[in-house]
Write a protein that holds these residues in place. Sequence first.
Motif, PDB file in Angstrom:
ATOM      1  N   GLU A 101       0.840  -1.201   0.000  1.00  0.00           N
ATOM      2  CA  GLU A 101       0.000   0.000   0.000  1.00  0.00           C
ATOM      3  C   GLU A 101       0.879   1.257   0.000  1.00  0.00           C
ATOM      4  N   ALA A 102       2.004   1.175   0.693  1.00  0.00           N
ATOM      5  CA  ALA A 102       2.859   2.346   0.854  1.00  0.00           C
ATOM      6  C   ALA A 102       3.469   2.818  -0.473  1.00  0.00           C
ATOM      7  N   ASN A 103       3.770   1.871  -1.371  1.00  0.00           N
ATOM      8  CA  ASN A 103       4.403   2.285  -2.626  1.00  0.00           C
ATOM      9  C   ASN A 103       3.464   2.151  -3.834  1.00  0.00           C
ATOM     10  N   ALA A 104       2.172   2.003  -3.578  1.00  0.00           N
ATOM     11  CA  ALA A 104       1.210   1.780  -4.660  1.00  0.00           C
ATOM     12  C   ALA A 104       1.187   2.936  -5.658  1.00  0.00           C
ATOM     13  N   GLU A 105       1.255   4.170  -5.174  1.00  0.00           N
ATOM     14  CA  GLU A 105       1.212   5.328  -6.076  1.00  0.00           C
ATOM     15  C   GLU A 105       2.427   5.358  -6.998  1.00  0.00           C
ATOM     16  N   GLU A 106       3.600   5.114  -6.438  1.00  0.00           N
ATOM     17  CA  GLU A 106       4.817   5.080  -7.261  1.00  0.00           C
ATOM     18  C   GLU A 106       4.788   3.904  -8.231  1.00  0.00           C
ATOM     19  N   ASN A 107       4.282   2.765  -7.781  1.00  0.00           N
ATOM     20  CA  ASN A 107       4.195   1.607  -8.670  1.00  0.00           C
ATOM     21  C   ASN A 107       3.249   1.875  -9.842  1.00  0.00           C
ATOM     22  N   LEU A 108       2.160   2.580  -9.571  1.00  0.00           N
ATOM     23  CA  LEU A 108       1.235   2.957 -10.640  1.00  0.00           C
ATOM     24  C   LEU A 108       1.922   3.867 -11.649  1.00  0.00           C
ATOM     25  N   ARG A 109       2.686   4.831 -11.145  1.00  0.00           N
ATOM     26  CA  ARG A 109       3.407   5.742 -12.030  1.00  0.00           C
ATOM     27  C   ARG A 109       4.382   4.983 -12.923  1.00  0.00           C
ATOM     28  N   ARG A 110       5.129   4.065 -12.333  1.00  0.00           N
ATOM     29  CA  ARG A 110       6.116   3.305 -13.114  1.00  0.00           C
ATOM     30  C   ARG A 110       5.440   2.439 -14.169  1.00  0.00           C
ATOM     31  N   ALA A 111       4.383   1.749 -13.780  1.00  0.00           N
ATOM     32  CA  ALA A 111       3.710   0.858 -14.726  1.00  0.00           C
ATOM     33  C   ALA A 111       3.127   1.647 -15.887  1.00  0.00           C
ATOM     34  N   LYS A 112       2.524   2.791 -15.608  1.00  0.00           N
ATOM     35  CA  LYS A 112       1.979   3.627 -16.674  1.00  0.00           C
ATOM     36  C   LYS A 112       3.090   4.098 -17.608  1.00  0.00           C
ATOM     37  N   ARG A 113       4.184   4.554 -17.033  1.00  0.00           N
ATOM     38  CA  ARG A 113       5.303   5.041 -17.849  1.00  0.00           C
ATOM     39  C   ARG A 113       5.870   3.916 -18.709  1.00  0.00           C
ATOM     40  N   PHE A 114       6.015   2.737 -18.135  1.00  0.00           N
ATOM     41  CA  PHE A 114       6.551   1.598 -18.862  1.00  0.00           C
ATOM     42  C   PHE A 114       5.702   1.273 -20.085  1.00  0.00           C
ATOM     43  N   PHE A 115       4.398   1.168 -19.902  1.00  0.00           N
ATOM     44  CA  PHE A 115       3.526   0.825 -21.025  1.00  0.00           C
ATOM     45  C   PHE A 115       3.406   1.974 -22.028  1.00  0.00           C
ATOM     46  N   GLU A 116       3.496   3.211 -21.540  1.00  0.00           N
ATOM     47  CA  GLU A 116       3.497   4.351 -22.464  1.00  0.00           C
ATOM     48  C   GLU A 116       4.690   4.289 -23.403  1.00  0.00           C
ATOM     49  N   VAL A 117       5.860   3.996 -22.856  1.00  0.00           N
ATOM     50  CA  VAL A 117       7.079   3.949 -23.667  1.00  0.00           C
ATOM     51  C   VAL A 117       6.950   2.917 -24.780  1.00  0.00           C
ATOM     52  N   TYR A 118       6.510   1.726 -24.430  1.00  0.00           N
ATOM     53  CA  TYR A 118       6.393   0.671 -25.437  1.00  0.00           C
ATOM     54  C   TYR A 118       5.236   0.926 -26.397  1.00  0.00           C
ATOM     55  N   TYR A 119       4.103   1.346 -25.871  1.00  0.00           N
ATOM     56  CA  TYR A 119       2.929   1.561 -26.719  1.00  0.00           C
ATOM     57  C   TYR A 119       3.169   2.716 -27.692  1.00  0.00           C
ATOM     58  N   ASP A 120       3.781   3.814 -27.208  1.00  0.00           N
ATOM     59  CA  ASP A 120       4.040   4.973 -28.073  1.00  0.00           C
ATOM     60  C   ASP A 120       5.041   4.653 -29.174  1.00  0.00           C
ATOM     61  N   GLY A 156       5.047   1.727 -30.756  1.00  0.00           N
ATOM     62  CA  GLY A 156       4.476   0.673 -31.581  1.00  0.00           C
ATOM     63  C   GLY A 156       4.676  -0.738 -31.076  1.00  0.00           C
ATOM     64  N   LYS A 157       4.986  -0.900 -29.793  1.00  0.00           N
ATOM     65  CA  LYS A 157       5.214  -2.229 -29.225  1.00  0.00           C
ATOM     66  C   LYS A 157       4.069  -2.595 -28.275  1.00  0.00           C
ATOM     67  N   VAL A 158       3.315  -3.615 -28.627  1.00  0.00           N
ATOM     68  CA  VAL A 158       2.226  -4.091 -27.784  1.00  0.00           C
ATOM     69  C   VAL A 158       2.708  -5.317 -27.015  1.00  0.00           C
ATOM     70  N   LEU A 159       2.786  -5.207 -25.702  1.00  0.00           N
ATOM     71  CA  LEU A 159       3.286  -6.292 -24.866  1.00  0.00           C
ATOM     72  C   LEU A 159       2.176  -7.210 -24.380  1.00  0.00           C
ATOM     73  N   LEU A 160       0.994  -6.634 -24.160  1.00  0.00           N
ATOM     74  CA  LEU A 160      -0.119  -7.410 -23.634  1.00  0.00           C
ATOM     75  C   LEU A 160      -1.346  -7.226 -24.513  1.00  0.00           C
ATOM     76  N   GLU A 161      -2.221  -8.207 -24.455  1.00  0.00           N
ATOM     77  CA  GLU A 161      -3.522  -8.084 -25.076  1.00  0.00           C
ATOM     78  C   GLU A 161      -4.595  -8.422 -24.045  1.00  0.00           C
ATOM     79  N   LYS A 162      -5.804  -7.920 -24.265  1.00  0.00           N
ATOM     80  CA  LYS A 162      -6.935  -8.233 -23.395  1.00  0.00           C
ATOM     81  C   LYS A 162      -8.154  -8.487 -24.272  1.00  0.00           C
ATOM     82  N   LYS A 163      -9.167  -9.073 -23.693  1.00  0.00           N
ATOM     83  CA  LYS A 163     -10.393  -9.318 -24.432  1.00  0.00           C
ATOM     84  C   LYS A 163     -11.191  -8.028 -24.552  1.00  0.00           C
ATOM     85  N   GLY A 164     -11.572  -7.694 -25.794  1.00  0.00           N
ATOM     86  CA  GLY A 164     -12.374  -6.514 -26.038  1.00  0.00           C
ATOM     87  C   GLY A 164     -13.842  -6.768 -25.766  1.00  0.00           C
TER      88      GLY A 164
END
Length: 276
Positions: free
Chosen positions: A44-63, A65-73
């Motif tokens: 719980e203590a580092n949840a905000e920072e972990n959210l920031r990192r995960a968002k940044r990580f996926f932004e870098v790859y997605y921006d 043209g790299k799709v790492l994960l897929e989900k059901k639409g």
Amino acid sequence: MTENNEKPGEGESIELKIFPDVAPWLPLTHVAIAVHLGINHYTEANAEENLRRAKRFFEVYYDNGKVLLEKKGPDGEMVPFTPEDVTSELIRSHLGQTVALGTHTAESFDDHMLDVVASLTGRPRVSWYHLRAQTPRLNFPTDIYQEVNDKDGSERRRVEVYLDGRHLWVEDNYEGTGEVQKDDTAFPGLDVVNARPGWSAGPMDEGEFETLWSVATEDTCRWLEQGDMTKEHYGQTCALQRAEGKPFCTGHLDLASIVFPRLFETASEVPAWTQQ
């Protein structure tokens, strides 16, 4: 890798496009992702920072043209997992997980993401700097603009501007339009440069540098036809060819010898029309 890999109940299914995962419902613990995030333990203590990192990580790859994960639409088809899918709920689903793949501080994670961007784009990490001589001297650059590799401070490109209007350039130690003042092309840092007597330095943006680079590498006259030296008007110069080894075309070189005689004492003969 994790303390608890029990699959949760009903919820959105996420499938990995990368390597097979031990727990697809905990995607951030996958080795190919976790090694970049550098999160040792989800709390719980580092949840905000972990959210920031995960968002940044996926932004870098997605921006890039790299799709790492897929989900059901909504229609059951598989669609890309985007940065918008990184939510507080996703982070909370990882609470209690421990990943022993190394850790990052907030600063080292941000620095690592810049390396990832460089790897994905094929463009080295670079910064741009403007160095200015506080007391301009003839035949010495009044302004130096450098594109520098962030990792080692080595110079990639340089533009030097002189009192007589010359814009000399160099790229990877190739002397382009004249021999530049390159006693030490490595950039030592802003603090070091600003501590040197007679010089000041600061960062500049890529667009400003590219404008100067374009002006420097063209063979047209440097004489400003209109406007001023502000960012908005810079580059509105005479379109004629420069005289060999000179900053201006023949006509403007003659004019310069009259307007700035101390700078252009040997530029050319004083034109006959001025004697009439």
